[in-house]
Scaffold this active site. Structure first.
Site, short mmCIF file in Angstrom:
data_model
loop_
_atom_site.label_atom_id
_atom_site.label_comp_id
_atom_site.label_asym_id
_atom_site.label_seq_id
_atom_site.Cartn_x
_atom_site.Cartn_y
_atom_site.Cartn_z
N CYS A 2 0.81 -1.22 0.00
CA CYS A 2 0.00 0.00 0.00
C CYS A 2 0.85 1.27 0.00
O CYS A 2 1.99 1.27 0.44
CB CYS A 2 -0.88 0.02 1.24
SG CYS A 2 -1.87 -1.44 1.43
N ARG A 27 4.97 0.32 -6.07
CA ARG A 27 4.95 -0.52 -4.88
C ARG A 27 3.99 -1.70 -5.03
O ARG A 27 4.04 -2.63 -4.23
CB ARG A 27 4.52 0.32 -3.66
CG ARG A 27 5.49 1.45 -3.36
CD ARG A 27 4.93 2.35 -2.28
NE ARG A 27 4.74 1.64 -1.04
CZ ARG A 27 5.64 1.58 -0.06
NH1 ARG A 27 6.78 2.21 -0.20
NH2 ARG A 27 5.39 0.91 1.03
N GLU A 489 11.51 -13.17 -11.93
CA GLU A 489 10.57 -12.19 -11.39
C GLU A 489 10.08 -11.21 -12.43
O GLU A 489 8.95 -10.75 -12.35
CB GLU A 489 11.13 -11.46 -10.17
CG GLU A 489 12.26 -10.52 -10.45
CD GLU A 489 12.75 -9.80 -9.21
OE1 GLU A 489 11.96 -9.49 -8.34
OE2 GLU A 489 13.97 -9.54 -9.14
N HIS A 505 23.49 -34.49 -8.98
CA HIS A 505 22.75 -35.07 -7.85
C HIS A 505 21.25 -34.91 -8.01
O HIS A 505 20.52 -34.96 -7.02
CB HIS A 505 23.26 -34.45 -6.55
CG HIS A 505 24.72 -34.70 -6.33
ND1 HIS A 505 25.21 -35.91 -5.93
CD2 HIS A 505 25.79 -33.89 -6.54
CE1 HIS A 505 26.53 -35.83 -5.86
NE2 HIS A 505 26.91 -34.62 -6.24
C1 F6R Z 1 14.00 -8.79 -6.03
C2 F6R Z 1 13.82 -7.90 -4.90
C3 F6R Z 1 13.43 -8.50 -3.60
C4 F6R Z 1 14.03 -7.67 -2.46
C5 F6R Z 1 13.46 -8.18 -1.11
C6 F6R Z 1 14.08 -7.43 0.05
O1 F6R Z 1 14.47 -8.08 -7.15
O2 F6R Z 1 13.95 -6.70 -5.02
O3 F6R Z 1 13.81 -9.83 -3.51
O4 F6R Z 1 15.41 -7.77 -2.48
O5 F6R Z 1 12.08 -8.02 -1.10
O6 F6R Z 1 13.81 -6.06 -0.04
P1 F6R Z 1 14.67 -5.01 0.75
O7 F6R Z 1 16.04 -5.04 0.17
O8 F6R Z 1 13.98 -3.71 0.54
O9 F6R Z 1 14.68 -5.45 2.18
#
Ligand code: F6R
Length: 608
Positions: A2, A27, A489, A505
């Site tokens: 959000c 976001r 992703e 393996h």
């Molecule tokens: C993948 C990505 C996520 C973040 C993870 C941690 O490209 O960006 O895997 O690395 O959600 O986020 P932060 O670094 O903001 O704690």
């Protein structure tokens, strides 16, 4: 997840709120809404889906005012629907609330209010806040907040408007980020700095349990107990343009190409590039601490965790300090063996990831010293840690992390070299030599990025590819983990990473002529072993792409080869990954994916 925006001032707030929400789109969200006090009356517009749908609705049913709040919702309690989207009104339609986070005791509070005859419209946890405020309201919303906020359990950032107090916007923070930007005669509220960079870089960063009463004349801060407190503004160094696409089609591509600059700026912050010495005051350990270090623990999630794995190899190899890495969501619940006085390094681009925040709190609870590597000034992890090292990557808007990852690795390189020097394992001259090599990385990064067309062409030739295996050993294995994550992703192509020696393996059973195998070959002393593994997958007819350091001899002309400029083996992960970031981008582009906002993902994972 959000997003929150708010405005108090003299301008019509609706375009400002919509622009702010658009800056927060990255976001991730599934509905959006605004509430504005229009001629003293609460006016609300909400819509499911993209912001464009809300804008279209506002076009049909305009509203305006000089004070308002806006929200993008990423559904947690209740499906994405208009009624569940924020702002949430009380039954009398006089109090509007937007909320990030989760009110954990909302069921109890809802039952209590229902018992008093209050009826609810939505399935959300947030509605209990507007209904509770309304239930206890006696003409002064600030006093009501002092009563109601302590009743809430969980994490929340709130923006609140009350029709009876049309000049006031109330902001509350507990565990979920919230900032208030100050400009002349106006204030901009947001959950994320990038939403207000256009207007001001002078911001108040709310602390947990702060309540801010914002009017166009000024701002007053209180604790939830009612005590008034002073808060100072922080100057944000990020430029206004840094949160714009700047001519690129996507933030991800822009951020990939910003890496030489991000690396240069981060390096210059920690290293005096003229004398090739480390700036002592910027570092987390002095000589005594460095020599007393017995163990380090690195915790993080996702890409930041992959950077931590590289960090582990750097610290163990150069400084010979035993280092463990753990995923924050595991660490926080694992029955860890902790000794007071240990050091934990928390890595997080946003500084707000819920699991990493929880891990930091757990470690601090055990008496550990916490060093944060983060990109966001004033973030929760930055504030709660004992020491912060910032990556100077600038705002990272694309959901897929690129420049934060490489600058996190750069910080680990500097930490490892510094520890090695302080522990007497690297002479000053040897340190200078390694720092000279580090200082050459941004230019080498530019060389890799200049292969953009070649990478795009290869991505085009692999259009139909459905399975990609990344293999490598040691550092190359950890870089492969990040490579596989990046590809899956943004392009939704199935990709896995394996330590090359593990293929036999089990995973080799999956290899056939439809598989693309990407072998990472930068660790010179072990590369011959990985090349043998490449031959094994070649025998199973896999298509092969080799990402190899320049001096490594390769002689199979049918393989595609991308060359990584030669550098110290320990520093190559920063260069190698640039190829894969571009590859992931171009694979996603030709599949028509929503590159900056991949499905189901959110930039800042502020709930568990
Ligand atoms: C993948 C990505 C996520 C973040 C993870 C941690 O490209 O960006 O895997 O690395 O959600 O986020 P932060 O670094 O903001 O704690």
């Amino acid at each position: 997840m959000c997003g929150i925006v708010g405005y108090v001032g003299q301008q019509d707030c609706v375009p400002i709120l919509l622009k702010g929400l658009s800056a927060l789109e990255y976001r991730g969200y599934d509905s959006a809404g605004v509430a504005v006090l229009e001629n003293g009356k609460m006016a609300v517009r909400k819509e499911v889906g993209r912001l464009a749908a809300l804008e279209e609705k506002i076009g049909r049913m305009p509203l305006s005012g000089v004070i308002g709040i806006g929200h993008t919702r990423w559904a947690t309690h209740g499906e994405p629907s208009e009624v569940n989207s924020h702002p949430h009104l009380d039954s009398k339609n006089r109090i509007a609330v937007i909320h990030n986070g989760i009110i954990e005791n909302f069921r109890e509070l809802k039952a209590f209010l229902q018992g008093k005859g209050v009826s609810f419209r939505s399935e959300t946890d947030t509605e209990v806040v507007s209904q509770l405020l309304s239930y206890y309201y006696e003409g002064d919303l600030l006093k009501t907040l002092f009563r109601v906020i302590p009743m809430l359990e969980g994490s929340y950032a709130l923006g609140i408007l009350c029709q009876d107090q049309p000049e006031h916007l109330y902001c509350v923070r507990n565990g979920s980020p919230l900032i208030i930007g100050r400009a002349k005669g106006e204030f901009y509220v947001a959950s994320d700095i990038s939403a207000i960079l256009e207007y001001t870089r002078d911001v108040y960063i709310l602390e947990d349990d702060d309540i801010a009463d914002v009017t166009k004349e000024g701002i007053a801060f209180y604790r939830e107990t009612g005590e008034q407190v002073e808060r100072q503004t922080t100057q944000i160094a990020w430029s206004r343009d840094s949160a714009q696409k700047g001519g690129y089609d996507h933030f991800m591509l822009k951020e990939i190409f910003e890496q030489p600059r991000a690396l240069r700026e981060t390096l210059a912050h920690y290293v005096d590039l003229e004398t090739l010495t480390i700036k002592r005051e910027a570092m987390p350990f002095d000589r005594e601490q460095a020599n007393a270090l017995e163990k380090l623990t690195v915790i993080a999630c996702g890409t930041a965790h992959h950077a931590g794995m590289i960090g582990r190899v750097l610290i163990e190899t150069l400084a010979r300090v035993k280092t463990e890495t753990d995923i924050a969501s595991e660490y926080r619940y694992y029955d860890t063996i902790d000794q007071p006085g240990e050091t934990l390094i928390a890595v997080s681009q946003s500084g707000e990831t819920a699991d990493t925040v929880a891990a930091v709190r757990k470690a601090k609870g055990h008496g550990s010293r916490v060093v944060a590597l983060t990109n966001v000034i004033g973030s929760t992890i930055a504030r709660e840690s004992d020491m912060v090292m910032y990556t100077l990557a600038g705002p990272e808007i694309a959901v897929a992390s690129t420049k934060a990852y490489t600058t996190q690795i750069l910080l680990f390189e500097i930490i490892a070299l510094d520890l090695a020097n302080l522990r007497g394992l690297l002479t000053d001259e040897e340190l200078r030599e390694r720092l000279r090599e580090l200082a050459a990385l941004p230019e080498k990064a530019e060389q890799v990025l200049s292969h953009r067309e070649e990478v795009a062409d290869f991505a085009h030739s692999e259009k139909g590819c459905e399975d990609v295996f990344f293999i490598g050993r040691l550092m190359d294995y950890y870089t492969s983990l990040e490579a596989a994550l990046k590809l899956k992703e943004v392009s939704y192509i199935h990709s896995e990473a394996y330590a090359a020696g593990e293929l036999k393996h089990g995973p080799i059973a999956l290899i056939d002529d439809t598989t693309l195998v990407v072998a990472t070959l930068t660790q010179k002393r072990i590369v011959a072993k990985t090349i043998s593994n490449v031959e094994e997958v070649r025998a199973r007819k896999a298509k092969i792409l080799l990402v190899a350091s320049e001096p490594i001899p390769l002689n199979n002309p049918q393989d595609t080869v991308w060359r990584v400029p030669d550098t110290d083996d320990l520093f190559s992960p920063i260069l190698m990954i640039l190829y894969v970031q571009m590859f992931a981008y171009y694979m996603a582009l030709q599949k028509g994916c929503d590159i900056d906002k991949p499905r189901n993902l959110a930039k800042s994972v502020t709930v568990e």
